[in-house]
Design a protein around this motif. Structure first.
Motif, PDB file in Angstrom:
ATOM      1  N   UNK A   1      64.061  34.204 102.101  1.00  0.00           N
ATOM      2  CA  UNK A   1      64.694  32.993 101.671  1.00  0.00           C
ATOM      3  C   UNK A   1      63.398  32.215 100.917  1.00  0.00           C
ATOM      4  N   UNK A   2      63.068  32.320  99.586  1.00  0.00           N
ATOM      5  CA  UNK A   2      61.987  31.446  99.095  1.00  0.00           C
ATOM      6  C   UNK A   2      62.123  30.010  99.475  1.00  0.00           C
ATOM      7  N   UNK A   3      63.131  29.408  99.567  1.00  0.00           N
ATOM      8  CA  UNK A   3      63.287  28.076  99.962  1.00  0.00           C
ATOM      9  C   UNK A   3      62.684  27.468 101.144  1.00  0.00           C
ATOM     10  N   UNK A   4      62.490  28.542 102.095  1.00  0.00           N
ATOM     11  CA  UNK A   4      61.646  28.230 103.235  1.00  0.00           C
ATOM     12  C   UNK A   4      60.168  28.322 103.014  1.00  0.00           C
ATOM     13  N   UNK A   5      59.712  28.729 101.833  1.00  0.00           N
ATOM     14  CA  UNK A   5      58.389  28.713 101.464  1.00  0.00           C
ATOM     15  C   UNK A   5      57.788  27.143 100.986  1.00  0.00           C
ATOM     16  N   UNK A   6      56.674  26.717 101.611  1.00  0.00           N
ATOM     17  CA  UNK A   6      56.155  25.462 101.084  1.00  0.00           C
ATOM     18  C   UNK A   6      54.759  26.039 100.309  1.00  0.00           C
ATOM     19  N   UNK A   7      54.806  25.524  99.238  1.00  0.00           N
ATOM     20  CA  UNK A   7      53.414  25.871  98.382  1.00  0.00           C
ATOM     21  C   UNK A   7      52.583  24.641  98.203  1.00  0.00           C
ATOM     22  N   UNK A   8      51.443  24.412  98.426  1.00  0.00           N
ATOM     23  CA  UNK A   8      50.632  23.387  98.194  1.00  0.00           C
ATOM     24  C   UNK A   8      49.433  23.896  97.277  1.00  0.00           C
ATOM     25  N   UNK A   9      49.344  23.087  96.061  1.00  0.00           N
ATOM     26  CA  UNK A   9      48.083  23.334  95.107  1.00  0.00           C
ATOM     27  C   UNK A   9      47.146  22.292  95.459  1.00  0.00           C
ATOM     28  N   UNK A  10      45.804  22.692  95.602  1.00  0.00           N
ATOM     29  CA  UNK A  10      44.909  21.492  95.866  1.00  0.00           C
ATOM     30  C   UNK A  10      43.882  21.766  94.832  1.00  0.00           C
ATOM     31  N   UNK A  11      43.213  20.567  94.494  1.00  0.00           N
ATOM     32  CA  UNK A  11      41.965  20.698  93.547  1.00  0.00           C
ATOM     33  C   UNK A  11      40.745  20.802  94.303  1.00  0.00           C
ATOM     34  N   UNK A  12      40.583  20.583  95.419  1.00  0.00           N
ATOM     35  CA  UNK A  12      39.408  20.628  96.234  1.00  0.00           C
ATOM     36  C   UNK A  12      39.494  21.858  97.241  1.00  0.00           C
ATOM     37  N   UNK A  13      38.312  22.499  97.376  1.00  0.00           N
ATOM     38  CA  UNK A  13      38.452  23.413  98.764  1.00  0.00           C
ATOM     39  C   UNK A  13      38.799  22.856  99.655  1.00  0.00           C
ATOM     40  N   UNK A  14      38.321  21.561 100.236  1.00  0.00           N
ATOM     41  CA  UNK A  14      38.376  20.738 101.324  1.00  0.00           C
ATOM     42  C   UNK A  14      39.766  20.561 101.594  1.00  0.00           C
ATOM     43  N   UNK A  15      40.628  20.096 100.682  1.00  0.00           N
ATOM     44  CA  UNK A  15      42.049  19.849 100.540  1.00  0.00           C
ATOM     45  C   UNK A  15      42.855  21.279 101.107  1.00  0.00           C
ATOM     46  N   UNK A  16      42.380  22.268 100.667  1.00  0.00           N
ATOM     47  CA  UNK A  16      42.854  23.513 100.872  1.00  0.00           C
ATOM     48  C   UNK A  16      42.916  23.982 102.330  1.00  0.00           C
ATOM     49  N   UNK A  17      41.591  23.603 102.763  1.00  0.00           N
ATOM     50  CA  UNK A  17      41.423  23.993 104.560  1.00  0.00           C
ATOM     51  C   UNK A  17      42.124  22.588 105.233  1.00  0.00           C
ATOM     52  N   UNK A  18      42.454  21.570 104.615  1.00  0.00           N
ATOM     53  CA  UNK A  18      43.211  20.366 105.257  1.00  0.00           C
ATOM     54  C   UNK A  18      44.447  20.865 105.341  1.00  0.00           C
ATOM     55  N   UNK A  19      45.070  21.282 104.142  1.00  0.00           N
ATOM     56  CA  UNK A  19      46.579  21.722 104.073  1.00  0.00           C
ATOM     57  C   UNK A  19      46.846  22.719 105.167  1.00  0.00           C
ATOM     58  N   UNK A  20      45.790  23.668 105.255  1.00  0.00           N
ATOM     59  CA  UNK A  20      46.341  24.997 106.117  1.00  0.00           C
ATOM     60  C   UNK A  20      46.284  24.192 107.648  1.00  0.00           C
TER      61      UNK A  20
END
Length: 154
Positions: A7-26
């Protein structure tokens, strides 16, 4: 996690411009109840952010998977390090269609015991479109068809 794949509707995807934001979102994902796994992609090798992510994953009990196109530094905080590569699909005689997707995975590092230098553990995985599951292809074990080998991935 299997329900998310089905069920792909249960998948949340985040796109971040900065590497720091990737780690923060994770990290934030690891704090959310009901999350099956957190997946991110990074080119950076920030040991502090990696350590924070590792501690958050350990505290939550949720797997944190960090994809990297280049190997991590030798002093990485990763519990395990895997190499994943595409593999040829199995062809069906008489058919010209594309077979099931396959990947060769190798365990390169394990914090709880290093693989032997002469034999890096490796498996051939195949995706099943009907069951939405990965399975170990028995031939990956040099002809082994032991039932215990086929249960490595479930």
């Amino acid at each position: 996690m299997a329900d998310t794949i089905q069920n792909p509707a249960r998948l949340l995807m985040v796109t971040a411009r900065r590497e720091e934001d990737v780690f923060w979102a994770m990290e934030e994902g690891l704090r959310c109840p009901g999350i099956a796994a957190v997946l991110g992609e990074s080119r950076a090798a920030d040991p502090t952010a990696g350590r924070r992510l590792s501690l958050a994953a350990e505290k939550s009990g949720v797997p944190a998977l960090l994809l990297r196109s280049q190997p991590a530094p030798t002093q990485s905080v990763c519990t395990t390090r895997w190499r994943v590569a595409s593999a040829p699909s199995h062809s069906t005689p008489g058919l010209t269609d594309v077979g099931a997707a396959r990947w060769r995975i190798e365990l390169r590092r394990n914090r709880f015991g290093a693989p032997s230098v002469t034999e890096t553990p490796s498996w051939l995985l195949e995706w099943n479109d009907e069951t939405h599951c990965l399975s170990v292809v028995p031939q990956a074990f040099h002809g082994s068809t032991r039932e215990s080998d086929a249960r490595l991935v479930g």
